[in-house]
Scaffold this active site. Structure first.
Site, PDB file in Angstrom:
ATOM      1  N   ARG A   1     -51.235  78.636  13.123  1.00  0.00           N
ATOM      2  CA  ARG A   1     -52.308  77.773  13.653  1.00  0.00           C
ATOM      3  C   ARG A   1     -51.803  76.843  14.765  1.00  0.00           C
ATOM      4  NH1 ARG A   1     -54.750  80.334  10.151  1.00  0.00           N
ATOM      5  NH2 ARG A   1     -54.063  81.837  11.637  1.00  0.00           N
TER       6      ARG A   1
ATOM      7  N   SER B   1     -61.945  75.965   8.011  1.00  0.00           N
ATOM      8  CA  SER B   1     -60.997  75.258   7.138  1.00  0.00           C
ATOM      9  C   SER B   1     -60.658  73.916   7.776  1.00  0.00           C
ATOM     10  CB  SER B   1     -59.721  76.070   6.974  1.00  0.00           C
ATOM     11  OG  SER B   1     -60.022  77.308   6.379  1.00  0.00           O
TER      12      SER B   1
ATOM     13  N   GLU C   1     -56.978  70.808  10.688  1.00  0.00           N
ATOM     14  CA  GLU C   1     -56.916  71.949  11.616  1.00  0.00           C
ATOM     15  C   GLU C   1     -57.795  71.728  12.852  1.00  0.00           C
ATOM     16  OE1 GLU C   1     -57.201  76.037   9.979  1.00  0.00           O
ATOM     17  OE2 GLU C   1     -58.660  76.374  11.587  1.00  0.00           O
TER      18      GLU C   1
HETATM   19  C1  LIG Z   1     -67.467  78.807   9.784  1.00  0.00           C
HETATM   20  C2  LIG Z   1     -66.146  78.768  10.528  1.00  0.00           C
HETATM   21  C3  LIG Z   1     -65.132  79.654  10.185  1.00  0.00           C
HETATM   22  C4  LIG Z   1     -63.908  79.630  10.877  1.00  0.00           C
HETATM   23  N1  LIG Z   1     -62.928  80.502  10.504  1.00  0.00           N
HETATM   24  C5  LIG Z   1     -61.728  80.497  11.158  1.00  0.00           C
HETATM   25  C6  LIG Z   1     -60.696  81.399  10.767  1.00  0.00           C
HETATM   26  O1  LIG Z   1     -60.866  82.228   9.880  1.00  0.00           O
HETATM   27  N2  LIG Z   1     -59.514  81.350  11.433  1.00  0.00           N
HETATM   28  C7  LIG Z   1     -59.300  80.463  12.451  1.00  0.00           C
HETATM   29  O2  LIG Z   1     -58.203  80.464  13.009  1.00  0.00           O
HETATM   30  N3  LIG Z   1     -60.261  79.590  12.840  1.00  0.00           N
HETATM   31  C8  LIG Z   1     -61.472  79.591  12.220  1.00  0.00           C
HETATM   32  N4  LIG Z   1     -62.445  78.703  12.579  1.00  0.00           N
HETATM   33  C9  LIG Z   1     -62.182  77.732  13.660  1.00  0.00           C
HETATM   34  C10 LIG Z   1     -62.737  78.161  15.036  1.00  0.00           C
HETATM   35  O3  LIG Z   1     -63.755  79.105  14.920  1.00  0.00           O
HETATM   36  C11 LIG Z   1     -61.655  78.736  15.950  1.00  0.00           C
HETATM   37  O4  LIG Z   1     -60.633  77.795  16.121  1.00  0.00           O
HETATM   38  C12 LIG Z   1     -62.203  79.130  17.321  1.00  0.00           C
HETATM   39  O5  LIG Z   1     -61.219  79.803  18.058  1.00  0.00           O
HETATM   40  C13 LIG Z   1     -62.701  77.949  18.142  1.00  0.00           C
HETATM   41  O6  LIG Z   1     -63.375  78.470  19.275  1.00  0.00           O
HETATM   42  P1  LIG Z   1     -64.419  77.603  20.087  1.00  0.00           P
HETATM   43  O7  LIG Z   1     -64.772  78.367  21.289  1.00  0.00           O
HETATM   44  O8  LIG Z   1     -65.543  77.226  19.188  1.00  0.00           O
HETATM   45  O9  LIG Z   1     -63.563  76.322  20.457  1.00  0.00           O
HETATM   46  P2  LIG Z   1     -64.059  74.824  20.593  1.00  0.00           P
HETATM   47  O10 LIG Z   1     -64.400  74.287  19.245  1.00  0.00           O
HETATM   48  O11 LIG Z   1     -65.086  74.706  21.651  1.00  0.00           O
HETATM   49  O12 LIG Z   1     -62.710  74.125  21.065  1.00  0.00           O
HETATM   50  C14 LIG Z   1     -61.611  74.033  20.172  1.00  0.00           C
HETATM   51  C15 LIG Z   1     -60.384  73.554  20.932  1.00  0.00           C
HETATM   52  O13 LIG Z   1     -60.013  74.540  21.887  1.00  0.00           O
HETATM   53  C16 LIG Z   1     -60.111  73.996  23.202  1.00  0.00           C
HETATM   54  N5  LIG Z   1     -60.646  75.055  24.061  1.00  0.00           N
HETATM   55  C17 LIG Z   1     -61.759  75.803  23.888  1.00  0.00           C
HETATM   56  N6  LIG Z   1     -61.880  76.693  24.882  1.00  0.00           N
HETATM   57  C18 LIG Z   1     -60.835  76.485  25.713  1.00  0.00           C
HETATM   58  C19 LIG Z   1     -60.411  77.066  26.930  1.00  0.00           C
HETATM   59  N7  LIG Z   1     -61.072  78.059  27.526  1.00  0.00           N
HETATM   60  N8  LIG Z   1     -59.285  76.578  27.505  1.00  0.00           N
HETATM   61  C20 LIG Z   1     -58.591  75.570  26.950  1.00  0.00           C
HETATM   62  N9  LIG Z   1     -58.946  74.977  25.809  1.00  0.00           N
HETATM   63  C21 LIG Z   1     -60.050  75.430  25.195  1.00  0.00           C
HETATM   64  C22 LIG Z   1     -61.000  72.783  23.095  1.00  0.00           C
HETATM   65  O14 LIG Z   1     -60.713  71.840  24.102  1.00  0.00           O
HETATM   66  C23 LIG Z   1     -60.622  72.276  21.720  1.00  0.00           C
HETATM   67  O15 LIG Z   1     -59.427  71.561  21.783  1.00  0.00           O
HETATM   68  C24 LIG Z   1     -63.690  78.704  11.918  1.00  0.00           C
HETATM   69  C25 LIG Z   1     -64.732  77.809  12.259  1.00  0.00           C
HETATM   70  C26 LIG Z   1     -65.943  77.848  11.575  1.00  0.00           C
HETATM   71  C27 LIG Z   1     -67.041  76.900  11.961  1.00  0.00           C
END
Ligand SMILES: Cc1cc2nc3c(=O)[nH]c(=O)nc-3n(C[C@H](O)[C@H](O)[C@H](O)COP(=O)(O)OP(=O)(O)OC[C@H]3O[C@@H](n4cnc5c(N)ncnc54)[C@H](O)[C@@H]3O)c2cc1C
Length: 342
Positions: free
Chosen positions: A165, A243, A334
């Site tokens: 992570r 998580s 996380e």
């Molecule tokens: C129901 C649920 C289940 C999940 N299950 C998992 C799982 O099984 N495993 C896991 O690892 N995660 C999980 N997650 C967490 C999440 O989905 C991941 O971390 C996902 O990759 C976040 O993507 P996002 O586009 O929503 O990022 P955001 O929430 O929009 O951003 C998260 C972070 O990444 C940065 N970011 C986003 N896009 C960029 C970019 N293009 N360049 C630079 N920085 C950027 C943001 O600034 C922020 O710091 C889960 C979340 C939820 C709600």
């Protein structure tokens, strides 16, 4: 009317942004970030908002919403004689539809990551992982805009500092704006070896063996749905950031009796945050306010409707402190915290 982060995060939390740019091309992403940087304006890059906890006061700067699209493969069709397929994906592409496409096009190695919300561009940030797979296993390179050097850079996977992570991008928050992610994927009908015991059981295969990718995707989506880990607007158990705590990695002697223990190559041991939380007295559904533990998954803090970020932080602190008092292990969040501390 300012955009409100509550409308862009899966927790449905967070106040207004001072300004908002929805960028649908790479040039728009870079221009928006560069302009804000030159003006000395804080920048928050956001895509799916599924790993963010934002202050009730909102964000005092520019939010750049990455909404770029495009999936390019270096060749079409199955070619078992070649070394697989190289696929380059725009950062704003939603992750799970990309995984679905990979399974359909016989690109191997992402199938266990089915059902994770958010964008492709966010996956390298925390080296997204689930059910025995992590993006670092198939990711070849990441192309970014480096806000400090003010230029484009490409990092090969070996230079991304991937760990559990984490990555160099997470360790140096906000510096790199991910523009594209390139994966190198084998081709075939069978998925990568299934290493996660619960998934192997569900599929009826021995751990370490392969199963058809479509079966793996279906099984993962089913397991995740039962745990409230697939977004569903009408199910408050999914109004979360996934998580909330990572599994702690500790010295072997610190693992509590009876706790799950996964030895790491460096001699440390990863244990289960969910187990620690439950044993410290916080069962599924814990809480009586607008933020509670999911009724389906101990690790997810959920908004039951009408919650504020302060409610979420209060429950997160109660759980973190309760676990620390009981086991002398401090849980670490996380999701990325914006304008707040735990
Ligand atoms: C129901 C649920 C289940 C999940 N299950 C998992 C799982 O099984 N495993 C896991 O690892 N995660 C999980 N997650 C967490 C999440 O989905 C991941 O971390 C996902 O990759 C976040 O993507 P996002 O586009 O929503 O990022 P955001 O929430 O929009 O951003 C998260 C972070 O990444 C940065 N970011 C986003 N896009 C960029 C970019 N293009 N360049 C630079 N920085 C950027 C943001 O600034 C922020 O710091 C889960 C979340 C939820 C709600």
């Amino acid at each position: 009317m300012p955009e409100v982060l509550r409308d862009h995060t899966t927790l449905r939390l967070g106040g207004p942004a001072r300004s908002w740019v929805r960028a649908t091309t790479e040039d728009e992403v870079v221009d928006a970030v560069r302009r804000a940087d030159e003006a000395g304006e804080p920048v928050l890059v956001l895509a799916g908002g599924s790993n963010l906890v934002v202050s009730d006061e909102g964000f005092p700067g520019t939010v750049v919403e990455v909404a770029t699209t495009g999936v390019r493969a270096d060749h079409e069709g199955d070619d078992p004689t070649c070394g697989g397929v190289i696929v380059t994906v725009a950062a704003g592409e939603p992750w799970d539809p990309f995984v679905a496409q990979a399974v359909e096009r016989h690109w191997v190695g992402l199938e266990a990551l089915s059902g994770i919300p958010g964008s492709v561009g966010a996956t390298p940030i925390q080296n997204v992982g689930a059910y025995g797979q992590e993006v670092s296993q198939t990711l070849a390179s990441v192309r970014v805009w480096d806000r400090r050097l003010r230029g484009h850079r490409t990092f090969a996977a070996a230079d991304c500092g991937f760990g559990y992570r984490t990555s160099r991008f997470k360790a140096d928050p906000g510096r790199h704006v991910v523009l594209e992610v390139t994966f190198q994927l084998r081709q075939g009908e069978l998925g990568a070896p299934v290493t996660y015991a619960e998934l192997a059981r569900t599929l009826g295969v021995e751990p370490g063996t392969r199963a058809p990718m479509t079966d793996v995707r279906r099984a993962v989506l089913d397991l995740r749905t039962r745990k409230g880990m697939v977004l569903d607007a009408v199910d408050h158990d999914t109004w979360s950031a996934g998580s909330f705590f990572t599994n702690p990695v500790v010295a072997a002697a610190e693992v509590p009796d009876g706790a799950p223990a996964w030895p790491q190559p460096d001699g440390t041991v990863k244990t289960s945050a969910a187990w620690l939380i439950e044993q410290a007295g916080f069962g599924k559904g814990y809480g009586d306010g607008p933020v509670r533990l999911s009724a389906k998954h101990t690790l997810a803090l959920t908004n039951r409707g009408g919650a504020a970020t302060t409610d979420l932080l209060a429950l997160a602190r109660e759980i973190r402190d309760g676990v620390e008092q009981r086991f002398a292990i401090r849980l670490v969040n996380e999701p990325v915290l914006v304008g707040v501390d735990l």
